[in-house]
Design an enzyme around this catalytic site. Structure first.
Site, PDB file in Angstrom:
ATOM      1  N   HIS A  91       0.707  -0.857   0.056  1.00 31.58           N
ATOM      2  CA  HIS A  91       0.157  -0.532  -0.624  1.00 31.58           C
ATOM      3  C   HIS A  91       0.670   1.433  -0.274  1.00 31.58           C
ATOM      4  O   HIS A  91       1.905   1.129   0.929  1.00 31.58           O
ATOM      5  CB  HIS A  91      -0.834  -0.174   1.602  1.00 31.58           C
ATOM      6  CG  HIS A  91      -1.930   1.273   1.019  1.00 31.58           C
ATOM      7  ND1 HIS A  91      -3.242   1.826  -0.226  1.00 31.58           N
ATOM      8  CD2 HIS A  91      -2.398   2.779   1.893  1.00 31.58           C
ATOM      9  CE1 HIS A  91      -3.229   3.023   0.194  1.00 31.58           C
ATOM     10  NE2 HIS A  91      -2.554   3.013   1.526  1.00 31.58           N
ATOM     11  N   SER A  92       0.433   2.137  -1.217  1.00 35.82           N
ATOM     12  CA  SER A  92       1.632   3.071  -1.001  1.00 35.82           C
ATOM     13  C   SER A  92       3.110   2.851  -1.354  1.00 35.82           C
ATOM     14  O   SER A  92       2.965   2.196  -2.476  1.00 35.82           O
ATOM     15  CB  SER A  92       0.879   4.270   0.257  1.00 35.82           C
ATOM     16  OG  SER A  92       1.329   5.407  -0.145  1.00 35.82           O
ATOM     17  N   MET A  93       3.885   3.615   0.003  1.00 36.73           N
ATOM     18  CA  MET A  93       5.123   3.748  -0.250  1.00 36.73           C
ATOM     19  C   MET A  93       5.618   1.741  -0.194  1.00 36.73           C
ATOM     20  O   MET A  93       6.464   1.205  -0.761  1.00 36.73           O
ATOM     21  CB  MET A  93       6.427   3.985   0.527  1.00 36.73           C
ATOM     22  CG  MET A  93       7.179   3.904   0.572  1.00 36.73           C
ATOM     23  SD  MET A  93       8.413   4.367   2.167  1.00 36.73           S
ATOM     24  CE  MET A  93       8.159   2.505   3.098  1.00 36.73           C
ATOM     25  N   SER A 118      -0.948  -1.302  -3.923  1.00 38.30           N
ATOM     26  CA  SER A 118      -2.877  -0.154  -3.411  1.00 38.30           C
ATOM     27  C   SER A 118      -2.367   1.027  -3.278  1.00 38.30           C
ATOM     28  O   SER A 118      -1.163   1.634  -2.454  1.00 38.30           O
ATOM     29  CB  SER A 118      -3.093  -1.063  -2.242  1.00 38.30           C
ATOM     30  OG  SER A 118      -3.858  -0.424  -1.492  1.00 38.30           O
TER      31      SER A 118
END
Length: 250
Positions: A91-93, A118
């Site tokens: 997710h993200s990073m 994500s």
């Protein structure tokens, strides 16, 4: 078998797993963020999450300062997990870290069965971002813009002092990350986003298609940066469907 080490925290284990889902947290995040999601999985998947240094029980360990170094160090801990099909979810990073881990696994001829990216734009879509250079107040303002967390933290100075180093380190790592824009994987990619996420446009999400020579699909949920916590069962169902289809294809 106990998979857990300092880098990989078990969230859910089953007697006879047919696959293993490994989560990678967002900037400033920790493995325990994914515990609520783990409870929604069916009975035949192991679920774990990567624990980055410098937080929770690893609080006294030095931070890893680049995405590439994170991936290099995670790779060294994954051998026990490779006996069953491994699905990476970032997710993200965490999506950037998971992507780099997938590339390294593939180069070692031990590819995952798939990647779920994500809340993160594709590696070929770059932006100039310098949140990590801001004051604590400016960093917290960015967190508040994403989901309101920063505003709550402002009233808790002790918490700010505890979590800010990890948040700043991770923002620096992801904002300095310069992936190869032409790189591809040979495994399927599923891109999940919140339709109100200020960090990812539709075009930036769709660009993940150019980073796989296998199947690609995209799914959007109503919500922002942390959409996944508002649709836990739906997100897990999409992960499971993708995992089993990817496992069958491979």
């Amino acid at each position: 078998m106990n998979w857990e080490n300092s880098w990989v925290r078990d969230l859910r284990r089953v007697p006879a797993p047919v696959g293993h889902v490994l989560f990678f947290p967002h900037a400033g995040g920790a493995a325990t963020y994914f515990r609520p999601l783990a409870a929604h999985f069916t009975e035949n998947l192991d679920v774990s999450a990567v624990q980055y240094p410098g937080r929770q029980e690893r609080l006294r360990e030095p931070f890893v300062t680049t995405i590439e170094s994170l991936a290099d160090q995670v790779i060294c801990e994954l051998e026990p997990l490779l006996g069953t099909p491994l699905l990476l979810f970032g997710h993200s990073m965490g999506a950037a870290v998971a992507y780099e881990v997938a590339r390294r696994l593939e180069s070692r001829e031990r590819p995952p069965c798939g990647l779920v990216a994500s809340g993160r734009r594709a590696p070929s879509m770059t932006r100039e971002e310098v949140v990590h250079r801001g004051t604590d107040e400016e960093v917290l303002a960015e967190l508040a813009r994403l989901d309101g967390t920063g505003q709550r933290l402002l009233s808790e100075p002790e918490i700010v002092r505890m979590v800010m180093p990890a948040i700043r380190n991770d923002y620096r790592a992801i904002e300095r990350y310069l992936p190869d824009p032409s790189s591809t994987l040979g495994v399927p990619i599923l891109c999940l986003t919140g339709d109100g996420d200020p960090q990812v446009t539709r075009a930036e999400a769709e660009a993940w298609k150019g980073h796989t020579t296998a199947d690609f699909r995209e799914l959007s949920f109503s919500g922002g940066y942390f959409y996944l916590m508002h649709y836990q069962s739906d997100v897990v169902r999409s992960i499971e469907s993708f995992a089993f289809e990817a496992r069958t294809v491979r």
